[in-house]
Scaffold this active site. Sequence first.
Site, PDB file in Angstrom:
ATOM      1  N   ASN A 150      67.099 -20.800  37.854  1.00 35.78           N
ATOM      2  CA  ASN A 150      66.528 -21.791  38.768  1.00 35.78           C
ATOM      3  C   ASN A 150      65.654 -22.843  38.094  1.00 35.78           C
ATOM      4  O   ASN A 150      65.233 -23.792  38.750  1.00 35.78           O
ATOM      5  CB  ASN A 150      65.758 -21.121  39.906  1.00 35.78           C
ATOM      6  CG  ASN A 150      66.641 -20.197  40.698  1.00 35.78           C
ATOM      7  OD1 ASN A 150      67.731 -20.587  41.102  1.00 35.78           O
ATOM      8  ND2 ASN A 150      66.215 -18.969  40.899  1.00 35.78           N
ATOM      9  N   TYR A 186      55.904 -26.019  41.996  1.00 39.27           N
ATOM     10  CA  TYR A 186      56.283 -26.252  40.604  1.00 39.27           C
ATOM     11  C   TYR A 186      56.026 -27.674  40.109  1.00 39.27           C
ATOM     12  O   TYR A 186      56.166 -27.938  38.917  1.00 39.27           O
ATOM     13  CB  TYR A 186      57.766 -25.913  40.395  1.00 39.27           C
ATOM     14  CG  TYR A 186      58.058 -24.445  40.577  1.00 39.27           C
ATOM     15  CD1 TYR A 186      57.767 -23.534  39.581  1.00 39.27           C
ATOM     16  CD2 TYR A 186      58.612 -23.972  41.766  1.00 39.27           C
ATOM     17  CE1 TYR A 186      58.020 -22.189  39.742  1.00 39.27           C
ATOM     18  CE2 TYR A 186      58.875 -22.623  41.938  1.00 39.27           C
ATOM     19  CZ  TYR A 186      58.580 -21.736  40.929  1.00 39.27           C
ATOM     20  OH  TYR A 186      58.835 -20.405  41.096  1.00 39.27           O
ATOM     21  N   HIS A 232      60.714 -10.126  35.728  1.00 34.82           N
ATOM     22  CA  HIS A 232      60.315  -8.957  36.507  1.00 34.82           C
ATOM     23  C   HIS A 232      61.418  -7.927  36.656  1.00 34.82           C
ATOM     24  O   HIS A 232      61.191  -6.867  37.248  1.00 34.82           O
ATOM     25  CB  HIS A 232      59.867  -9.414  37.903  1.00 34.82           C
ATOM     26  CG  HIS A 232      59.150 -10.723  37.882  1.00 34.82           C
ATOM     27  ND1 HIS A 232      57.900 -10.877  37.322  1.00 34.82           N
ATOM     28  CD2 HIS A 232      59.531 -11.952  38.299  1.00 34.82           C
ATOM     29  CE1 HIS A 232      57.546 -12.151  37.419  1.00 34.82           C
ATOM     30  NE2 HIS A 232      58.507 -12.819  38.002  1.00 34.82           N
ATOM     31  N   ASP A 253      65.212  -6.150  25.739  1.00 32.84           N
ATOM     32  CA  ASP A 253      65.851  -5.528  24.574  1.00 32.84           C
ATOM     33  C   ASP A 253      66.414  -6.584  23.623  1.00 32.84           C
ATOM     34  O   ASP A 253      66.308  -6.449  22.401  1.00 32.84           O
ATOM     35  CB  ASP A 253      66.957  -4.573  25.015  1.00 32.84           C
ATOM     36  CG  ASP A 253      66.422  -3.295  25.640  1.00 32.84           C
ATOM     37  OD1 ASP A 253      65.204  -3.022  25.544  1.00 32.84           O
ATOM     38  OD2 ASP A 253      67.244  -2.559  26.247  1.00 32.84           O
ATOM     39  N   ILE A 306      55.305 -21.561  34.598  1.00 38.68           N
ATOM     40  CA  ILE A 306      54.706 -22.811  35.075  1.00 38.68           C
ATOM     41  C   ILE A 306      53.596 -22.538  36.073  1.00 38.68           C
ATOM     42  O   ILE A 306      52.540 -23.171  36.034  1.00 38.68           O
ATOM     43  CB  ILE A 306      55.809 -23.716  35.663  1.00 38.68           C
ATOM     44  CG1 ILE A 306      56.750 -24.146  34.528  1.00 38.68           C
ATOM     45  CG2 ILE A 306      55.210 -24.923  36.384  1.00 38.68           C
ATOM     46  CD1 ILE A 306      58.033 -24.795  34.991  1.00 38.68           C
ATOM     47  N   THR A 307      53.829 -21.577  36.964  1.00 44.94           N
ATOM     48  CA  THR A 307      52.811 -21.213  37.945  1.00 44.94           C
ATOM     49  C   THR A 307      52.027 -20.001  37.455  1.00 44.94           C
ATOM     50  O   THR A 307      52.460 -19.297  36.538  1.00 44.94           O
ATOM     51  CB  THR A 307      53.448 -20.872  39.306  1.00 44.94           C
ATOM     52  OG1 THR A 307      54.242 -19.688  39.165  1.00 44.94           O
ATOM     53  CG2 THR A 307      54.285 -22.024  39.838  1.00 44.94           C
ATOM     54  N   ARG A 332      50.602 -15.011  42.894  1.00 42.64           N
ATOM     55  CA  ARG A 332      51.791 -15.033  43.757  1.00 42.64           C
ATOM     56  C   ARG A 332      52.112 -13.615  44.244  1.00 42.64           C
ATOM     57  O   ARG A 332      51.299 -12.709  44.142  1.00 42.64           O
ATOM     58  CB  ARG A 332      52.946 -15.674  42.994  1.00 42.64           C
ATOM     59  CG  ARG A 332      52.615 -17.143  42.644  1.00 42.64           C
ATOM     60  CD  ARG A 332      53.725 -17.877  42.002  1.00 42.64           C
ATOM     61  NE  ARG A 332      54.881 -17.931  42.902  1.00 42.64           N
ATOM     62  CZ  ARG A 332      56.076 -18.298  42.486  1.00 42.64           C
ATOM     63  NH1 ARG A 332      56.295 -18.620  41.219  1.00 42.64           N
ATOM     64  NH2 ARG A 332      57.096 -18.335  43.341  1.00 42.64           N
ATOM     65  N   ARG A 374      55.775 -10.241  41.268  1.00 36.52           N
ATOM     66  CA  ARG A 374      55.746 -11.154  40.124  1.00 36.52           C
ATOM     67  C   ARG A 374      54.653 -10.803  39.112  1.00 36.52           C
ATOM     68  O   ARG A 374      54.552 -11.432  38.066  1.00 36.52           O
ATOM     69  CB  ARG A 374      55.557 -12.591  40.600  1.00 36.52           C
ATOM     70  CG  ARG A 374      56.705 -13.109  41.429  1.00 36.52           C
ATOM     71  CD  ARG A 374      56.530 -14.584  41.737  1.00 36.52           C
ATOM     72  NE  ARG A 374      57.387 -15.022  42.792  1.00 36.52           N
ATOM     73  CZ  ARG A 374      58.661 -15.397  42.647  1.00 36.52           C
ATOM     74  NH1 ARG A 374      59.207 -15.390  41.446  1.00 36.52           N
ATOM     75  NH2 ARG A 374      59.369 -15.784  43.686  1.00 36.52           N
TER      76      ARG A 374
END
Length: 151
Positions: free
Chosen positions: A13, A25, A82, A89, A103-104, A109, A113
């Site tokens: 995304n 964002y 997450h 790995d 970014i956030t 949140r 997360r």
Amino acid sequence: MRHGRLLILNGPNLNLLGTREPALYGADTLADVERITAQRAEALGYKADFLQSNWEGALVDRLHEARGNTDGVVINPGAFTHTSVALRDALLASELLIAEVHITNVHKREAFRHHSYVSDIAEAVFVGAGIQGYVYGVEALDRALVRRDAL
């Protein structure tokens, strides 16, 4: 000045930056991320290679390719942060120094997360700094590589 390579990986995304949830964002695009990150890497003596993929396997494959010919990776795994043991790995198998970027501020949140499969293996983690976090990631990798090479 160094003459190495850094890999900048972006997960799912992140190709929608600038249009996806701009209140969260911001208006900066993935092209903006790549521009400022490449500029900082070049100023420090690195060539930056970029990949964004919504496919976990593409990120894993790129990490395998980077092994032995890249110095470090700045990674924003997106939601794979997450969920992906496979990505963790591959990061370990790559033997690259790692800087994790979000970014956030993921800690402000949803609770799911708050856990990262990457943070404990990363040299540095940057959350909530917007796209500037990628620049901080490049700088942190540079410092770590200078320290490593001094040993």
